[in-house]
Design a protein around this motif. Structure first.
Motif, PDB file in Angstrom:
ATOM      1  N   VAL A  87       0.672  -1.184  -0.090  1.00 37.74           N
ATOM      2  CA  VAL A  87       0.042   0.100  -0.016  1.00 37.74           C
ATOM      3  C   VAL A  87       1.062   1.131  -0.069  1.00 37.74           C
ATOM      4  O   VAL A  87       0.115   2.539  -0.043  1.00 37.74           O
ATOM      5  CB  VAL A  87      -1.018   0.018   1.277  1.00 37.74           C
ATOM      6  N   GLY A  88       2.195   1.053  -0.190  1.00 37.89           N
ATOM      7  CA  GLY A  88       3.078   2.313   0.175  1.00 37.89           C
ATOM      8  C   GLY A  88       3.078   2.754   1.276  1.00 37.89           C
ATOM      9  O   GLY A  88       3.032   2.194   2.483  1.00 37.89           O
ATOM     10  N   ASN A  89       3.470   4.098   1.751  1.00 33.56           N
ATOM     11  CA  ASN A  89       3.924   4.479   2.934  1.00 33.56           C
ATOM     12  C   ASN A  89       2.662   5.058   3.641  1.00 33.56           C
ATOM     13  O   ASN A  89       2.374   6.241   4.226  1.00 33.56           O
ATOM     14  CB  ASN A  89       4.902   5.693   2.852  1.00 33.56           C
ATOM     15  N   TYR A  90       2.029   3.962   4.025  1.00 36.98           N
ATOM     16  CA  TYR A  90       0.427   4.471   4.868  1.00 36.98           C
ATOM     17  C   TYR A  90       0.447   3.529   6.102  1.00 36.98           C
ATOM     18  O   TYR A  90       0.918   2.374   6.114  1.00 36.98           O
ATOM     19  CB  TYR A  90      -0.791   3.784   4.000  1.00 36.98           C
ATOM     20  N   GLY A  91       0.513   4.066   7.158  1.00 40.86           N
ATOM     21  CA  GLY A  91       0.474   3.624   8.598  1.00 40.86           C
ATOM     22  C   GLY A  91      -1.081   3.070   9.098  1.00 40.86           C
ATOM     23  O   GLY A  91      -1.878   3.439   8.172  1.00 40.86           O
ATOM     24  N   ILE A  92      -1.010   2.048   9.548  1.00 39.82           N
ATOM     25  CA  ILE A  92      -2.447   1.649   9.852  1.00 39.82           C
ATOM     26  C   ILE A  92      -2.609   2.309  11.322  1.00 39.82           C
ATOM     27  O   ILE A  92      -2.023   2.130  12.442  1.00 39.82           O
ATOM     28  CB  ILE A  92      -2.391   0.099  10.409  1.00 39.82           C
ATOM     29  N   GLN A 105      -8.265   2.095   9.091  1.00 41.77           N
ATOM     30  CA  GLN A 105      -8.081   3.431   8.684  1.00 41.77           C
ATOM     31  C   GLN A 105      -6.447   3.352   8.369  1.00 41.77           C
ATOM     32  O   GLN A 105      -5.624   2.973   9.007  1.00 41.77           O
ATOM     33  CB  GLN A 105      -8.069   4.357   9.755  1.00 41.77           C
ATOM     34  N   LEU A 106      -6.067   3.978   7.334  1.00 37.52           N
ATOM     35  CA  LEU A 106      -4.943   3.984   6.789  1.00 37.52           C
ATOM     36  C   LEU A 106      -4.398   5.564   6.697  1.00 37.52           C
ATOM     37  O   LEU A 106      -5.539   6.224   6.533  1.00 37.52           O
ATOM     38  CB  LEU A 106      -4.575   3.535   5.230  1.00 37.52           C
TER      39      LEU A 106
END
Length: 195
Positions: A87-92, A105-106
């Motif tokens: 998903v790339g540089n997305y945190g959970i 939520q990302l």
């Protein structure tokens, strides 16, 4: 019959390998079982653990700062399933159950996206994705819960400011205060001014 706790191995070396760990603790504080997530990443952290209807656990983790992962564990801590999605540089940032699937939520501080929601099936496939926002505002989701087969979001909206990147360094909610401090070289702030 207990709680799930999780964290990660602190590593202070040039290799910087950090593993995610989780454990089930009984009501007396004893460890029932514990496991290191071994999904092949150099860096992995657990963002959320949700109990499924059958007592098993959905473990949401992020691997190597670009993979969204769903791990399914039995109630006795045995790994049943693992799925990773780039998903790339997305945190959970949040997760909640929704029937037999999940809402997650990302977020990304780099792109100022704080309200991206994905629907994830029990196999770990992202089936839907949407974001809250408009041209004049940033939307921030702070928490989410499932209740009565609905998802409830705790959220707020902040208006976008002109020239916000140069003036606020990405700190949109306090941009006016930061601008005042920097423009007036106020490096020592009294308690009265701070509050």
């Amino acid at each position: 019959d207990g709680v799930i706790v999780y964290g990660e191995t602190d590593t202070w070396s040039s290799v910087q390998i950090s593993h995610a760990w989780m454990a089930k603790i009984d009501s007396d504080g004893n460890i029932v079982w514990k496991h290191m997530l071994d999904n092949g990443f150099d860096d992995e952290y657990i963002a959320a653990v949700l109990e499924n209807e059958d007592g098993s656990y959905a473990v949401f983790s992020r691997g190597d700062h670009k993979y969204f992962c769903l791990n399914q564990y039995t109630h006795v801590g045995e790994k049943e399933h693992f799925k990773k999605t780039e998903v790339g540089n997305y945190g959970i940032w949040n997760a909640a159950r929704l029937g037999d699937s999940y809402i997650v939520q990302l977020g990304s501080y780099m792109t100022n996206e704080h309200a991206r929601i994905v629907k994830v099936d029990c196999e770990g496939n992202i089936t839907e994705s949407f974001s809250y926002g408009d041209e004049n505002s940033y939307y921030y989701i702070t928490d989410m819960i499932e209740f009565g087969e609905n998802i409830y979001l705790s959220a707020y909206v902040v208006p976008k400011l002109e020239n916000e990147d140069q003036n606020a360094g990405g700190r949109y909610e306090i941009a006016a205060i930061l601008n005042y401090i920097f423009e007036n070289n106020l490096w020592k702030i009294s308690d009265e001014e701070l509050t």
